[in-house]
Design a protein around this motif. Structure first.
Motif, PDB file in Angstrom:
ATOM      1  N   MET A 162      -7.959   9.700 -10.414  1.00 22.70           N
ATOM      2  CA  MET A 162      -7.283  10.767  -9.513  1.00 22.70           C
ATOM      3  C   MET A 162      -7.168  10.254  -8.029  1.00 22.70           C
ATOM      4  SD  MET A 162      -5.697  12.652 -11.759  1.00 22.70           S
ATOM      5  CE  MET A 162      -5.017  13.557 -10.359  1.00 22.70           C
ATOM      6  N   LEU A 163      -8.394   9.943  -7.476  1.00 21.11           N
ATOM      7  CA  LEU A 163      -8.897   9.238  -6.172  1.00 21.11           C
ATOM      8  C   LEU A 163      -7.903   8.053  -5.975  1.00 21.11           C
ATOM      9  CD1 LEU A 163     -12.643   9.218  -5.954  1.00 21.11           C
ATOM     10  CD2 LEU A 163     -11.080  10.743  -4.641  1.00 21.11           C
ATOM     11  N   TYR A 164      -7.635   7.317  -7.094  1.00 15.21           N
ATOM     12  CA  TYR A 164      -6.860   6.155  -6.872  1.00 15.21           C
ATOM     13  C   TYR A 164      -5.260   6.692  -6.640  1.00 15.21           C
ATOM     14  CZ  TYR A 164      -3.792   1.955  -7.892  1.00 15.21           C
ATOM     15  OH  TYR A 164      -2.956   1.070  -7.727  1.00 15.21           O
ATOM     16  N   ILE A 165      -5.028   7.794  -7.598  1.00 15.95           N
ATOM     17  CA  ILE A 165      -3.628   8.267  -7.546  1.00 15.95           C
ATOM     18  C   ILE A 165      -3.396   8.774  -6.147  1.00 15.95           C
ATOM     19  CG2 ILE A 165      -2.076  10.159  -8.328  1.00 15.95           C
ATOM     20  CD1 ILE A 165      -2.204   7.610 -10.274  1.00 15.95           C
ATOM     21  N   ILE A 166      -4.298   9.348  -5.586  1.00 13.73           N
ATOM     22  CA  ILE A 166      -4.108  10.130  -4.116  1.00 13.73           C
ATOM     23  C   ILE A 166      -3.541   8.871  -3.026  1.00 13.73           C
ATOM     24  CG2 ILE A 166      -5.263  10.895  -2.081  1.00 13.73           C
ATOM     25  CD1 ILE A 166      -6.631  12.631  -4.405  1.00 13.73           C
ATOM     26  N   GLY A 167      -4.477   7.760  -3.184  1.00 12.79           N
ATOM     27  CA  GLY A 167      -3.952   6.762  -2.545  1.00 12.79           C
ATOM     28  C   GLY A 167      -2.658   6.094  -2.788  1.00 12.79           C
ATOM     29  N   PHE A 168      -2.331   6.115  -3.949  1.00 13.29           N
ATOM     30  CA  PHE A 168      -1.058   5.828  -4.177  1.00 13.29           C
ATOM     31  C   PHE A 168      -0.004   6.513  -3.872  1.00 13.29           C
ATOM     32  CE2 PHE A 168       2.633   5.601  -7.338  1.00 13.29           C
ATOM     33  CZ  PHE A 168       2.809   4.237  -7.260  1.00 13.29           C
ATOM     34  N   MET A 169      -0.234   7.846  -3.462  1.00 11.50           N
ATOM     35  CA  MET A 169       0.804   8.684  -3.307  1.00 11.50           C
ATOM     36  C   MET A 169       1.084   8.457  -1.809  1.00 11.50           C
ATOM     37  SD  MET A 169      -0.356  12.088  -5.435  1.00 11.50           S
ATOM     38  CE  MET A 169       0.551  13.146  -4.534  1.00 11.50           C
ATOM     39  N   ILE A 170      -0.519   8.295  -1.114  1.00 10.50           N
ATOM     40  CA  ILE A 170      -0.151   8.002   0.539  1.00 10.50           C
ATOM     41  C   ILE A 170       0.607   6.696   0.676  1.00 10.50           C
ATOM     42  CG2 ILE A 170      -1.815   7.387   2.364  1.00 10.50           C
ATOM     43  CD1 ILE A 170      -3.863   9.180   1.258  1.00 10.50           C
ATOM     44  N   PHE A 171       0.398   5.747   0.092  1.00  7.44           N
ATOM     45  CA  PHE A 171       0.960   4.759   0.206  1.00  7.44           C
ATOM     46  C   PHE A 171       2.501   4.698   0.239  1.00  7.44           C
ATOM     47  CE2 PHE A 171       3.353   1.028  -1.722  1.00  7.44           C
ATOM     48  CZ  PHE A 171       3.291  -0.048  -0.804  1.00  7.44           C
ATOM     49  N   VAL A 172       3.001   5.289  -0.878  1.00 14.87           N
ATOM     50  CA  VAL A 172       4.436   5.635  -1.186  1.00 14.87           C
ATOM     51  C   VAL A 172       5.002   6.454  -0.001  1.00 14.87           C
ATOM     52  CG1 VAL A 172       6.143   6.495  -2.616  1.00 14.87           C
ATOM     53  CG2 VAL A 172       4.145   5.269  -3.756  1.00 14.87           C
ATOM     54  N   SER A 173       4.201   7.372   0.501  1.00 21.55           N
ATOM     55  CA  SER A 173       4.730   8.216   1.453  1.00 21.55           C
ATOM     56  C   SER A 173       4.914   7.516   2.831  1.00 21.55           C
ATOM     57  CB  SER A 173       3.817   9.391   1.586  1.00 21.55           C
ATOM     58  OG  SER A 173       3.503  10.088   0.391  1.00 21.55           O
ATOM     59  N   SER A 174       4.142   6.501   3.148  1.00 20.01           N
ATOM     60  CA  SER A 174       3.887   5.795   4.194  1.00 20.01           C
ATOM     61  C   SER A 174       5.318   4.462   4.488  1.00 20.01           C
ATOM     62  CB  SER A 174       2.749   4.999   4.247  1.00 20.01           C
ATOM     63  OG  SER A 174       2.480   3.838   3.530  1.00 20.01           O
ATOM     64  N   LEU A 175       5.960   4.381   3.297  1.00 19.22           N
ATOM     65  CA  LEU A 175       6.826   3.384   3.077  1.00 19.22           C
ATOM     66  C   LEU A 175       8.060   3.733   4.422  1.00 19.22           C
ATOM     67  CD1 LEU A 175       7.498   2.842  -0.644  1.00 19.22           C
ATOM     68  CD2 LEU A 175       6.471   1.155   1.001  1.00 19.22           C
ATOM     69  N   GLU A 176       8.486   2.465   4.985  1.00 20.85           N
ATOM     70  CA  GLU A 176       9.579   3.031   6.091  1.00 20.85           C
ATOM     71  C   GLU A 176      10.529   1.958   5.720  1.00 20.85           C
ATOM     72  OE1 GLU A 176       7.882   2.703   9.915  1.00 20.85           O
ATOM     73  OE2 GLU A 176       6.788   4.322   9.801  1.00 20.85           O
ATOM     74  N   LYS A 177      11.960   2.100   6.112  1.00 23.60           N
ATOM     75  CA  LYS A 177      13.046   1.594   5.967  1.00 23.60           C
ATOM     76  C   LYS A 177      13.145   0.374   6.793  1.00 23.60           C
ATOM     77  CE  LYS A 177      18.241   1.846   5.912  1.00 23.60           C
ATOM     78  NZ  LYS A 177      19.235   2.823   6.066  1.00 23.60           N
ATOM     79  N   GLY A 178      13.378  -0.722   6.270  1.00 25.33           N
ATOM     80  CA  GLY A 178      13.261  -2.026   7.155  1.00 25.33           C
ATOM     81  C   GLY A 178      12.166  -2.920   6.971  1.00 25.33           C
ATOM     82  N   HIS A 179      11.111  -2.224   6.311  1.00 29.35           N
ATOM     83  CA  HIS A 179       9.757  -2.822   6.032  1.00 29.35           C
ATOM     84  C   HIS A 179       9.283  -2.844   4.682  1.00 29.35           C
ATOM     85  CE1 HIS A 179       9.541  -3.023  10.504  1.00 29.35           C
ATOM     86  NE2 HIS A 179       9.618  -2.000  10.719  1.00 29.35           N
ATOM     87  N   TYR A 180      10.055  -2.296   3.730  1.00 32.21           N
ATOM     88  CA  TYR A 180       9.550  -2.225   2.391  1.00 32.21           C
ATOM     89  C   TYR A 180       8.971  -3.655   1.837  1.00 32.21           C
ATOM     90  CZ  TYR A 180      12.676   2.024   2.137  1.00 32.21           C
ATOM     91  OH  TYR A 180      13.067   3.197   2.633  1.00 32.21           O
ATOM     92  N   LYS A 181       9.549  -4.658   1.949  1.00 32.84           N
ATOM     93  CA  LYS A 181       9.195  -5.900   1.452  1.00 32.84           C
ATOM     94  C   LYS A 181       7.807  -6.308   2.076  1.00 32.84           C
ATOM     95  CE  LYS A 181      10.688 -10.960   0.715  1.00 32.84           C
ATOM     96  NZ  LYS A 181      11.539 -11.785   0.875  1.00 32.84           N
ATOM     97  N   PHE A 182       7.595  -6.078   3.186  1.00 36.89           N
ATOM     98  CA  PHE A 182       6.423  -6.423   3.711  1.00 36.89           C
ATOM     99  C   PHE A 182       5.383  -5.534   3.412  1.00 36.89           C
ATOM    100  CE2 PHE A 182       3.311  -5.475   7.353  1.00 36.89           C
ATOM    101  CZ  PHE A 182       2.959  -6.667   7.516  1.00 36.89           C
ATOM    102  N   GLN A 183       5.696  -4.264   3.334  1.00 38.73           N
ATOM    103  CA  GLN A 183       4.605  -3.261   2.962  1.00 38.73           C
ATOM    104  C   GLN A 183       4.082  -3.347   1.655  1.00 38.73           C
ATOM    105  OE1 GLN A 183       7.070   0.348   4.391  1.00 38.73           O
ATOM    106  NE2 GLN A 183       4.898   1.098   5.188  1.00 38.73           N
ATOM    107  N   PHE A 184       5.035  -3.885   0.525  1.00 39.19           N
ATOM    108  CA  PHE A 184       4.788  -3.991  -0.876  1.00 39.19           C
ATOM    109  C   PHE A 184       4.110  -5.236  -0.812  1.00 39.19           C
ATOM    110  CE2 PHE A 184       8.107  -0.807  -2.055  1.00 39.19           C
ATOM    111  CZ  PHE A 184       7.267  -0.273  -2.838  1.00 39.19           C
ATOM    112  N   ALA A 185       4.184  -6.288   0.049  1.00 40.99           N
ATOM    113  CA  ALA A 185       3.239  -7.554  -0.031  1.00 40.99           C
ATOM    114  C   ALA A 185       1.986  -7.135   0.506  1.00 40.99           C
ATOM    115  CB  ALA A 185       3.955  -8.285   0.970  1.00 40.99           C
ATOM    116  N   GLN A 186       1.780  -6.240   1.384  1.00 36.79           N
ATOM    117  CA  GLN A 186       0.390  -5.860   1.815  1.00 36.79           C
ATOM    118  C   GLN A 186      -0.075  -4.986   0.575  1.00 36.79           C
ATOM    119  OE1 GLN A 186      -0.251  -7.796   4.793  1.00 36.79           O
ATOM    120  NE2 GLN A 186      -0.831  -5.863   5.577  1.00 36.79           N
ATOM    121  N   PHE A 187       0.474  -4.409  -0.021  1.00 38.36           N
ATOM    122  CA  PHE A 187      -0.194  -3.409  -1.087  1.00 38.36           C
ATOM    123  C   PHE A 187      -0.624  -4.737  -2.328  1.00 38.36           C
ATOM    124  CE2 PHE A 187       0.530  -1.096  -5.159  1.00 38.36           C
ATOM    125  CZ  PHE A 187      -0.563   0.130  -4.774  1.00 38.36           C
ATOM    126  N   ALA A 188       0.133  -5.512  -2.499  1.00 39.16           N
ATOM    127  CA  ALA A 188      -0.332  -6.385  -3.451  1.00 39.16           C
ATOM    128  C   ALA A 188      -1.444  -7.131  -3.075  1.00 39.16           C
ATOM    129  CB  ALA A 188       0.941  -7.430  -4.057  1.00 39.16           C
TER     130      ALA A 188
END
Length: 442
Positions: A162-188
């Protein structure tokens, strides 16, 4: 005609004059060049001296900090298991910080929200999960009987998820248009770093629980191999080994392998004589002088082996006695020499990708923590898997029985079990009538 002569004469005179000036100018330039030549030589000499002094200073700093690190390590090693565990935790966190910082540089320029916070949140969640698993496994008899710790122990994995899921939700909420590729690369990149650094370091922690030997020897084998790879490389090295590290040679690689096996077996011969090194952890207050005692694992006890038939005429022996651990050390030394260096090659490739010389400057003269630990994580993980597969003796633990009783029996069955244990101990003469009567009343 006169004007022509005068004109031609003046032209000639002008040419002569111009030639004279040009010649004078050349002489001046040559003269200046002659004057500046010694200055250039002097400048080069000064530069050479500066470079030499710089290398000397760096060598001194590197040597001093090497001595400091070795002394500090042995002090912590003697102080007890808890201090070595704290050291591994600090190295784990600092390595994660250095590796993530390499990829986070572009994120600062893009000014993306929560990037750094998400990284550290996932680190904290991963550490909570992994360390909790170890504590619950090795200290069930403590956490399962504590009123406050029991819920955390029995539901540890669900809480971690559940702690991991909270972090996952925070990441998805932080996605910004124009930076999707970069943010997903950072996540990986963050998850790969957690896997290669934090998860592997966790198994080094389990090695400490199994006994200091399983932590100290693998770490020493990597250091020994690194030293002899350098010595054999500068002495015999001719053939390049791998393109990603041009200075590595085949001769240094093979020479270090042989040297590591020999020195590793000699080192293990002395380590197994010290109970502090071979006994599993049972008390966090134990140290090198507390007189730790245990029944040693069978691999640390001498056993009789048959000499191969083709060697009997040569050795004039049919059997010999040796501790089986030495055979295991040969395997571990081979891994530290032939496989673990690829952790260093991986780190070199990563540094070339981001065009950096070192991961940081945490250790003066040595670079970052990651530059020193790149091979240790692979070695520590392998050591745990090898120990658990071929060496560990899996006996039934009190904690395992207690866990089964708490999670599988009803309250009435638990009370019946306790009463039966009391009667068994009484019948065996371990408790008196008064003690049994007191226990039954309570």
């Amino acid at each position: 005609m006169a004007p022509k002569r005068s004109s031609s004469g003046s032209v000639a005179q002008s040419a002569k004059s111009h030639g004279g000036k040009k010649k004078h100018q050349n002489n001046v330039e040559n003269g200046s060049a002659m004057v500046s030549a010694p200055e250039t030589v002097q400048h080069k000499g000064t530069h050479a001296v500066t470079e030499k002094e710089k290398k000397k200073q760096n060598f001194i700093v590197r040597t001093v900090w090497t001595v400091v690190m070795i002394a500090g390590f042995f002090i912590l090693l003697s102080a007890g298991h808890i201090w070595i565990m704290a050291l591994v935790t600090a190295i784990q966190i600092l390595t994660f910080k250095e590796v993530i910082a390499v990829a986070n540089e572009p994120a600062r320029e893009k000014k993306l929200p929560y990037g750094k916070v998400i990284n550290w949140y996932f680190l904290a969640t991963t550490i909570y999960f992994l360390y909790g698993e170890s504590v619950v496994y090795y200290f069930k008899q403590v956490v399962l009987v504590d009123y406050y710790l029991l819920p955390f122990a029995t539901h540890h994995r669900f809480i971690s998820y559940m702690l991991y899921i909270i972090g996952f939700m925070i990441f998805v909420s932080s996605l910004e248009k124009g930076h999707y590729k970069f943010q997903f690369a950072q996540f990986a990149f963050t998850h790969v770093t957690l896997l290669l650094v934090v998860v592997q370091a966790h198994f080094i922690m389990n090695n400490i629980f199994a006994g200091m030997f399983w932590f100290f020897l693998p770490a020493s084998l990597v250091i020994i191999n690194d030293i002899f790879a350098y010595l054999c490389g500068i002495t015999f090295g001719r053939t390049p080994l791998i393109k990603i590290s041009p200075k590595k040679t085949v001769e240094g690689f093979v020479g270090a392998w042989i040297s590591t096996i020999i020195i590793g077996m000699i080192l293990s011969h002395f380590l197994i004589k010290w109970k502090y090194m071979i006994c599993p952890i049972t008390d966090f207050s134990a140290n090198a002088w507390s007189g730790l005692a245990c029944d040693p694992n069978p691999v640390f006890v001498k056993q009789t082996f048959a000499v191969p038939s083709f060697l009997v005429p040569l050795l004039h022996l049919k059997t010999y006695e040796i501790e089986p651990i030495h055979f295991h050390v040969m395997v571990m030394a081979s891994f530290s020499s032939l496989i673990a260096p690829f952790g260093g090659f991986f780190a070199s490739g990563l540094k070339r990708t981001f065009q950096i010389k070192d991961f940081g400057d945490t250790i003066p003269g040595h670079g970052g923590i990651t530059d020193r630990m790149d091979c240790q994580f692979l070695m520590g993980f392998f050591s745990f898997m090898y120990y658990d597969s071929f060496i560990a003796t899996h006996h039934l633990r009190v904690g395992s029985v207690l866990e089964t009783a708490i999670q599988s029996l009803t309250l009435a069955e638990q009370m019946q079990l306790v009463s039966s244990l009391h009667k068994y101990l009484y019948n065996q003469g371990y408790i008196t009538d008064e003690t049994l009567e007191c226990l039954e009343k309570n």
